[in-house]
Design an enzyme around this catalytic site. Structure first.
Site, PDB file in Angstrom:
ATOM      1  N   HIS A  43       0.510  -5.499  -3.398  1.00  0.00           N
ATOM      2  CA  HIS A  43       0.951  -4.944  -2.121  1.00  0.00           C
ATOM      3  C   HIS A  43       1.376  -6.018  -1.130  1.00  0.00           C
ATOM      4  O   HIS A  43       1.568  -5.736   0.046  1.00  0.00           O
ATOM      5  CB  HIS A  43      -0.130  -4.045  -1.501  1.00  0.00           C
ATOM      6  CG  HIS A  43      -0.712  -3.079  -2.478  1.00  0.00           C
ATOM      7  ND1 HIS A  43      -0.002  -2.013  -2.977  1.00  0.00           N
ATOM      8  CD2 HIS A  43      -1.931  -3.042  -3.089  1.00  0.00           C
ATOM      9  CE1 HIS A  43      -0.752  -1.354  -3.834  1.00  0.00           C
ATOM     10  NE2 HIS A  43      -1.913  -1.965  -3.923  1.00  0.00           N
ATOM     11  N   ARG A  51       4.355  -5.330  15.597  1.00  0.00           N
ATOM     12  CA  ARG A  51       4.576  -6.764  15.797  1.00  0.00           C
ATOM     13  C   ARG A  51       5.884  -7.156  15.127  1.00  0.00           C
ATOM     14  O   ARG A  51       6.541  -6.341  14.481  1.00  0.00           O
ATOM     15  CB  ARG A  51       3.435  -7.564  15.169  1.00  0.00           C
ATOM     16  CG  ARG A  51       3.209  -7.193  13.694  1.00  0.00           C
ATOM     17  CD  ARG A  51       2.212  -8.102  13.031  1.00  0.00           C
ATOM     18  NE  ARG A  51       1.743  -7.605  11.753  1.00  0.00           N
ATOM     19  CZ  ARG A  51       2.402  -7.697  10.602  1.00  0.00           C
ATOM     20  NH1 ARG A  51       3.603  -8.244  10.576  1.00  0.00           N
ATOM     21  NH2 ARG A  51       1.879  -7.233   9.487  1.00  0.00           N
ATOM     22  N   LYS A  74      -4.802   3.181  10.631  1.00  0.00           N
ATOM     23  CA  LYS A  74      -3.916   3.861   9.675  1.00  0.00           C
ATOM     24  C   LYS A  74      -4.206   5.355   9.585  1.00  0.00           C
ATOM     25  O   LYS A  74      -3.302   6.171   9.376  1.00  0.00           O
ATOM     26  CB  LYS A  74      -4.039   3.208   8.305  1.00  0.00           C
ATOM     27  CG  LYS A  74      -3.691   1.720   8.278  1.00  0.00           C
ATOM     28  CD  LYS A  74      -2.257   1.480   8.682  1.00  0.00           C
ATOM     29  CE  LYS A  74      -1.881   0.007   8.569  1.00  0.00           C
ATOM     30  NZ  LYS A  74      -2.424  -0.837   9.624  1.00  0.00           N
ATOM     31  N   GLU A 103      -5.099   7.571  -0.220  1.00  0.00           N
ATOM     32  CA  GLU A 103      -3.755   8.113  -0.180  1.00  0.00           C
ATOM     33  C   GLU A 103      -3.251   8.227  -1.609  1.00  0.00           C
ATOM     34  O   GLU A 103      -3.502   7.353  -2.444  1.00  0.00           O
ATOM     35  CB  GLU A 103      -2.853   7.158   0.616  1.00  0.00           C
ATOM     36  CG  GLU A 103      -1.655   7.806   1.253  1.00  0.00           C
ATOM     37  CD  GLU A 103      -1.017   6.859   2.268  1.00  0.00           C
ATOM     38  OE1 GLU A 103      -1.012   7.199   3.464  1.00  0.00           O
ATOM     39  OE2 GLU A 103      -0.549   5.782   1.857  1.00  0.00           O
TER      40      GLU A 103
END
Length: 669
Positions: A237, A302, A118, A202
């Site tokens: 999430h 994916r 990430k 973040e």
């Protein structure tokens, strides 16, 4: 370009069955792999061949690359499809397939590596002109460096696993005092799920939508998108409801999303199916329609769990596209040839208990009937199968298509009403509440919708008297039948009978008295009408001004389950009067089967209400038990690494100023 002849599916459950469906249509032979407890699951039974990989733990079976490659070689498979989860975004696995001369149905190892990290993906997107959120993504940062950086990033912030996905290894931190505990938990969860405990920070957008774009690319320089999906309804999430197209976007915004996603795919020379995910901050109410902003989050290299909603609005088979591209063929269509029609919506049916903090559930599905008609069901289990605690708790996906968003939503509500599932806790009734919620129905979406509407977590109220009446009427219609519904034929009016029946329904014991077309429970007496449809296993009942529509399934002549609004309600007719009542032994009992991962205090420590005491992991997620009252931890009955069963006493705990109760129950984080 040789066509794939035999495909090994390196996954389990509903995605394995989904891939097999396309393979059967294309005449491709299939190979299933499975762990020991999965030996009798449908994906194993439906494959042309099957290979056991080992014990239940994924790290000893599904995640062992050498075993999967050996299975492919032994069965003569010329290609491997990884599904999603497990090895689907594992660089070493993609490389191992290449080295073994086996086609990997997915992107090349480099693309997986770049987007699977990430931190690296953030940097690449920023260099490519795709906006990213402020954050801290230095490679190999220590806990102290992350703590220092958190102040610079600002709160609220998100700790995110560098190798993460599916909500694993993620924690929202609202204040500096919460950071250390959240960081430790995120690292542990990331290490357990991905074998990598690196994290980045973040800035967290408190009000934003999760909008993602389905992209596809081939080895001939072509790259397209198949429109966007909205996945804003989430818990921890983890996506719960997905839909396409994303509601409320103008065409300019849709095109901007699509363009950015295709550019991201081209930047890494992508191949196959991928999803580029964005956080979208819509324009303020009454503001400029073009005032919304979006920020790159990650790219999943994916097929996604929610790919069916894209299939339903485009009419394309994305697995067929994957197999075609993996075989070296160009994309089946160019961008201008891809069109969308209507709207589609998907819910994820999980083995969990929403009314108990979404604790995972496991056990035998002793009754299961899927809805039919206008819904698509991608299921990993059938009646008689066991949901194992070692794996993700998703049981199935229900997907519906309609002429517009509201039509798809209503079809999905109808599908949940038609679902019959008993044997474990599940979230069908919760999903139905969300679909019926005014904010969701009005497309007032953001990633914190469930936080803003805690009433959606409350169990749906049901009139226990109506359950009791429905059960007595079903029995009265079939009192002489060994198979309680076998003798019924179509819709029948209420028989005129004089009866008195004791009933235990929804945990209550009631006495039902019926006098011709009246029924009395306690002081409440009213006219009663009843009808039953044996083909649909459904009934309708009216008692005075109250009414009930339900589905039913008999367990034996005196026990049945009524299904109302996606929820199962067991009913016993003429129950034993000395039915034993369960008494909690006190202390912190395991709310589900799982593995102890952390003890946060030591024997003798005093704790305050809300303090973390013990954490266990089940179905790939961590759950922390906290003290609900002040007290003292006397001792632990378990240690880190121990496997425990639901109900096991974990902590000897003495509550402060408690003379008669030596326990306190734990709460789920």
């Amino acid at each position: 370009m040789a066509k794939i002849k035999k495909l090994l599916i390196a996954n389990r459950g509903e995605i394995a069955r989904r891939i097999m469906r396309t393979c059967r249509q294309q005449g491709i032979a299939t190979v299933a792999v499975y762990s020991e407890p999965d030996a009798s699951l449908p994906h194993v039974m439906e494959a042309d061949q099957a290979v056991c990989l080992g014990p239940a733990a994924a790290r000893e079976s599904y995640l062992v690359i050498d075993k999967v490659i050996a299975a492919a070689k032994a069965t003569g498979a010329d290609a491997i499809h990884p599904g999603y989860g497990f090895l689907s975004e594992n660089t070493d696995f993609a490389a191992a397939c290449d080295q073994a001369g086996i086609i990997f149905v997915g992107p090349n190892a480099r693309a997986i590596e770049v987007m699977g990290d990430k931190a690296a993906a953030r940097k690449l997107m920023s260099q490519s002109g795709v906006p990213v959120l402020p954050g801290f993504d230095e490679e190999g940062a220590s806990d102290s460096e992350l703590t220092a950086a958190a102040t610079t990033v600002g709160f609220p912030l998100l700790i995110k696993a560098v190798a993460g996905g599916g909500g694993k290894g993620m924690r929202v931190v609202n204040a500096a005092g919460e950071f250390d505990e959240a960081l430790a938990a995120a690292r542990r969860e990331a290490a357990n799920a991905f074998g990598d405990d690196r994290v980045l920070l973040e800035r967290y957008l408190a009000t934003a939508r999760h909008v993602e774009v389905q992209v596809f690319a081939d080895n001939h320089g072509n790259a397209v998108h198949l429109f966007e999906r909205d996945c804003s309804v989430q818990r921890r999430h983890q996506k719960i409801i997905e839909e396409a197209p994303a509601p409320g976007l103008d065409e300019a915004t849709r095109n901007a999303f699509g363009h950015a996603a295709v550019q991201a795919a081209k930047a890494i020379d992508y191949r196959g199916a991928g999803t580029v995910e964005f956080l979208y901050s819509p324009p303020a109410a009454g503001g400029d329609a073009d005032g919304g902003q979006f920020f790159f989050m990650e790219m999943n290299t994916r097929l996604q769990v929610e790919h069916p909603v894209t299939e339903m609005i485009t009419g394309e088979d994305l697995v067929a596209w994957q197999l075609s591209v993996a075989a070296g063929e160009p994309l089946p269509k160019q961008q201008e040839q891809i069109t969308r029609h209507g709207a589609a919506m998907e819910v994820r049916l999980y083995a969990e208990n929403p009314e108990q903090g979404f604790l995972p559930s496991s056990g035998l599905l002793h009754h299961l009937r899927w809805p039919h008609g206008q819904s698509r069901v991608d299921a990993g289990y059938e009646q008689g199968d066991r949901v194992d605690e070692h794996y993700d708790p998703m049981i199935a996906k229900l997907i519906c298509h309609g002429s517009d968003r509201n039509a798809a939503r209503q079809q999905l509500i109808n599908a949940l009403d038609a679902l019959e599932l008993d044997g474990i806790h599940h979230n069908a009734a919760f999903l139905r509440r969300v679909l019926n919620d005014d904010a969701f129905a009005g497309a007032e979406l953001d990633t914190r919708l469930l936080e803003h509407r805690p009433q959606l977590m409350d169990a749906t109220a049901v009139n226990t008297e109506l359950l009791a009446l429905a059960a007595t009427r079903l029995q009265a219609e079939n009192v002489a039948s060994d198979s309680p519904w076998h003798s019924l034929n179509g819709w029948r009016p209420l028989n005129q009978r004089l009866r008195q029946t004791r009933v235990e329904a929804n945990g209550e014991q009631l006495t039902v008295r019926e006098d011709q077309q009246h029924a009395t429970i306690g002081e409440h007496s009213a006219p009663l009408s009843f009808s039953v449809n044996t083909t649909e296993h459904s009934l309708r009942l009216h008692w005075g001004t109250d009414s009930l529509a339900a589905r039913f399934a008999w367990q034996n002549a005196h026990r049945l389950t009524l299904f109302v609004g996606g929820q199962a309600y067991p009913v016993t007719l003429n129950p034993s009067r000395d039915t034993a009542q369960h008494d909690d032994a006190g202390g912190f009992s395991a709310p589900m089967s799982g593995t102890i991962v952390a003890l946060h205090v030591v024997p003798g420590d005093s704790v305050e209400a809300g303090d973390a005491v013990i954490t266990l992991e089940a179905m790939k997620m961590e759950h922390t038990l906290r003290a609900t009252v002040p007290g003292t931890v006397n001792n632990f009955t378990v240690a880190a690494g121990d496997s425990v069963s639901e109900g096991t006493l974990l902590v000897d705990f003495t509550a402060q100023d408690e003379d008669t109760d030596n326990g306190a129950t734990g709460g789920n984080q």
